[in-house]
Write an enzyme that holds these catalytic residues in place. Structure first.
Site, PDB file in Angstrom:
ATOM      1  NE  ARG A   1       5.079  -7.927   6.655  1.00 39.08           N
ATOM      2  CZ  ARG A   1       5.367  -7.253   5.544  1.00 39.08           C
ATOM      3  NH1 ARG A   1       5.733  -7.893   4.441  1.00 39.08           N
ATOM      4  NH2 ARG A   1       5.299  -5.935   5.522  1.00 39.08           N
ATOM      5  NE  ARG A   2       9.159  -1.988   7.694  1.00 41.70           N
ATOM      6  CZ  ARG A   2      10.337  -1.367   7.832  1.00 41.70           C
ATOM      7  NH1 ARG A   2      11.086  -1.133   6.775  1.00 41.70           N
ATOM      8  NH2 ARG A   2      10.751  -0.973   9.018  1.00 41.70           N
TER       9      ARG A   2
ATOM     10  CG  PHE B   1       2.724   9.652  -0.549  1.00 41.74           C
ATOM     11  CD1 PHE B   1       3.139   8.350  -0.717  1.00 41.74           C
ATOM     12  CD2 PHE B   1       3.569  10.666  -0.955  1.00 41.74           C
ATOM     13  CE1 PHE B   1       4.378   8.056  -1.271  1.00 41.74           C
ATOM     14  CE2 PHE B   1       4.800  10.392  -1.520  1.00 41.74           C
ATOM     15  CZ  PHE B   1       5.212   9.079  -1.679  1.00 41.74           C
ATOM     16  CB  SER B   2       5.649   8.146   2.514  1.00 46.10           C
ATOM     17  OG  SER B   2       6.071   9.199   3.363  1.00 46.10           O
ATOM     18  CB  ALA B   3       5.342   3.987   5.565  1.00 47.45           C
TER      19      ALA B   3
ATOM     20  NE  ARG C   1      -9.573   7.049   2.349  1.00 47.66           N
ATOM     21  CZ  ARG C   1     -10.818   6.900   2.792  1.00 47.66           C
ATOM     22  NH1 ARG C   1     -11.007   6.463   4.023  1.00 47.66           N
ATOM     23  NH2 ARG C   1     -11.860   7.174   2.041  1.00 47.66           N
TER      24      ARG C   1
ATOM     25  CD  GLU D   1      -2.575  -2.982   3.589  1.00 54.13           C
ATOM     26  OE1 GLU D   1      -3.235  -3.865   2.980  1.00 54.13           O
ATOM     27  OE2 GLU D   1      -1.337  -2.945   3.602  1.00 54.13           O
TER      28      GLU D   1
ATOM     29  CG  PHE E   1       1.179   1.354  15.156  1.00 54.34           C
ATOM     30  CD1 PHE E   1       0.257   2.232  15.705  1.00 54.34           C
ATOM     31  CD2 PHE E   1       2.239   0.933  15.936  1.00 54.34           C
ATOM     32  CE1 PHE E   1       0.391   2.697  17.006  1.00 54.34           C
ATOM     33  CE2 PHE E   1       2.383   1.383  17.243  1.00 54.34           C
ATOM     34  CZ  PHE E   1       1.464   2.268  17.778  1.00 54.34           C
TER      35      PHE E   1
ATOM     36  CB  SER F   1      -0.945   0.013   1.214  1.00 56.87           C
ATOM     37  OG  SER F   1      -0.206   0.036   2.424  1.00 56.87           O
ATOM     38  CG  HIS F   2       2.759   3.011   2.565  1.00 50.37           C
ATOM     39  ND1 HIS F   2       2.008   2.165   3.351  1.00 50.37           N
ATOM     40  CD2 HIS F   2       2.416   4.263   2.917  1.00 50.37           C
ATOM     41  CE1 HIS F   2       1.241   2.897   4.156  1.00 50.37           C
ATOM     42  NE2 HIS F   2       1.470   4.157   3.918  1.00 50.37           N
TER      43      HIS F   2
ATOM     44  N   PRO G   1       8.509  -6.107  15.771  1.00 53.17           N
ATOM     45  CG  PRO G   1       7.464  -4.288  16.781  1.00 53.17           C
ATOM     46  CD  PRO G   1       8.427  -5.401  17.068  1.00 53.17           C
TER      47      PRO G   1
END
Length: 345
Positions: free
Chosen positions: A310-311, A122-124, A187, A189, A180, A48-49, A307
């Site tokens: 996974r990334r 817009f970004s993480a 949004r 997602e 998070f 999503s990003h 946290p």
């Protein structure tokens, strides 16, 4: 042959992103900063990003709201504060230009604040706090957005998705990072579920009449929900205040009102804080770092996932093998790109 996905290298993701952005009017400086962040999102399998955000950036530019070339204005009101006015451009270049000043001030004072104002975001937030951690500093970042999220117990949007991120530097590897939204999900997602025709899980959103929904389109038209009920709602309120009125910028309600139905990226501020363990840790950095590692090992040692693990695993695979991009998204991006982009794939 996989006809539903396109295989690209990390370099191709960046080149495609840069080409799309410059072809549609962004200056080279802004395109480079934005493309770097989009590439990082795709590389880390944050769909999503990643490339999806190119559609958002171009759509926002076409609204006429965002300045595609304005250069950040940097001021230093105190030894521990740097303010960057993005001048209604995207935030990424403003952060890039403000980061060296933030790091210098934090290492001189123990703590420093970077306030980015008047920016489209817009970004993480993990790219920001990871960049701070690379300098041996702990970092926090937060920002409001558009008013898409209802408060706990309410039915009408007030908050943005209001993400919050933190990074802690670790010896010899990736930092400890979390990022998070204070909404149940980002949004983007829900938008990805809408694009693919998939239902969203219960608890993500309510429809326009305040009823629970699993329909992504109805959720986007209604209101998203905070995580953790009243706890998430309280955190979201804090972020609105700290990254809004505290730094002289807008709340999510004000950003939404400014957009006035254009469907662009939110316009508001971002608060970034850096803290120096050398100064704040009473000269005991090695001891303190050992204590931190022991605590983190106690988490992962019992099989719990830290946290961003996974990334980070996705990052290692992507850097070695490249990434796969869904054909539908790829086609949408290519429709915005230059002919030179298509020759690279």
């Amino acid at each position: 042959m996989n006809t539903d996905h396109i295989h690209l290298s990390i370099d191709q993701i960046y080149e495609l992103s840069f080409d799309v952005l410059t072809h549609n009017g962004f200056s080279a400086a802004h395109a480079a900063a934005i493309a770097k962040t989009i590439t990082a999102g795709q590389r880390d399998d944050c769909q999503s990003h990643g490339l999806y955000r190119l559609l958002v950036c171009v759509r926002t530019l076409k609204t006429g709201l965002v300045d595609a070339a304005a250069l950040p204005l940097i001021t230093h009101p105190t030894p521990a504060v740097v303010q960057v006015d993005a001048q209604r451009a995207y935030s990424l270049l403003a952060f890039q230009e403000g980061l060296p000043h933030l790091v210098e001030k934090a290492k001189s004072n123990g703590v420093a604040v970077l306030a980015i104002n008047n920016c489209f975001h817009f970004s993480a937030l993990w790219p920001e706090v990871e960049a701070i951690a690379q300098h041996g500093l702990a970092g926090l970042a937060m920002t409001p957005s558009h008013s898409w999220v209802a408060p706990a117990g309410g039915t009408r949007p007030v908050f943005g998705t209001n993400p919050f991120a933190f990074a802690w530097p670790r010896p010899g590897g990736y930092p400890y990072v979390f990022d998070f939204a204070t909404s149940m999900v980002a949004r983007g997602e829900i938008e990805l579920h809408r694009r693919s025709g998939r239902a969203i899980p219960e608890g993500w959103a309510i429809d326009r009449d305040g009823r629970p929904t699993t329909d992504a389109a109805a959720g986007l038209d209604g209101a998203m929900l905070t995580f953790g009920s009243y706890k998430g709602s309280a955190l979201s309120t804090m972020i609105e205040l700290l990254a809004g009125p505290l730094i002289g910028d807008w709340t999510s309600l004000q950003s939404q009102a400014f957009d006035n139905g254009a469907g662009g990226t939110p316009l508001h501020g971002e608060l970034v804080i850096a803290l120096d363990p050398d100064i704040l840790g009473r000269g005991q950095r090695a001891i303190n770092a050992s204590s931190a590692e022991a605590m983190l090992d106690a988490i992962s040692g019992q099989g719990a996932r830290l946290p961003s693990e996974r990334r980070f695993k996705a990052r290692a695979v992507s850097e070695r093998e490249g990434v796969w991009v869904g054909r539908a998204l790829y086609d949408d991006v290519m429709a915005l790109s230059t002919p030179s982009s298509s020759r690279r794939t």
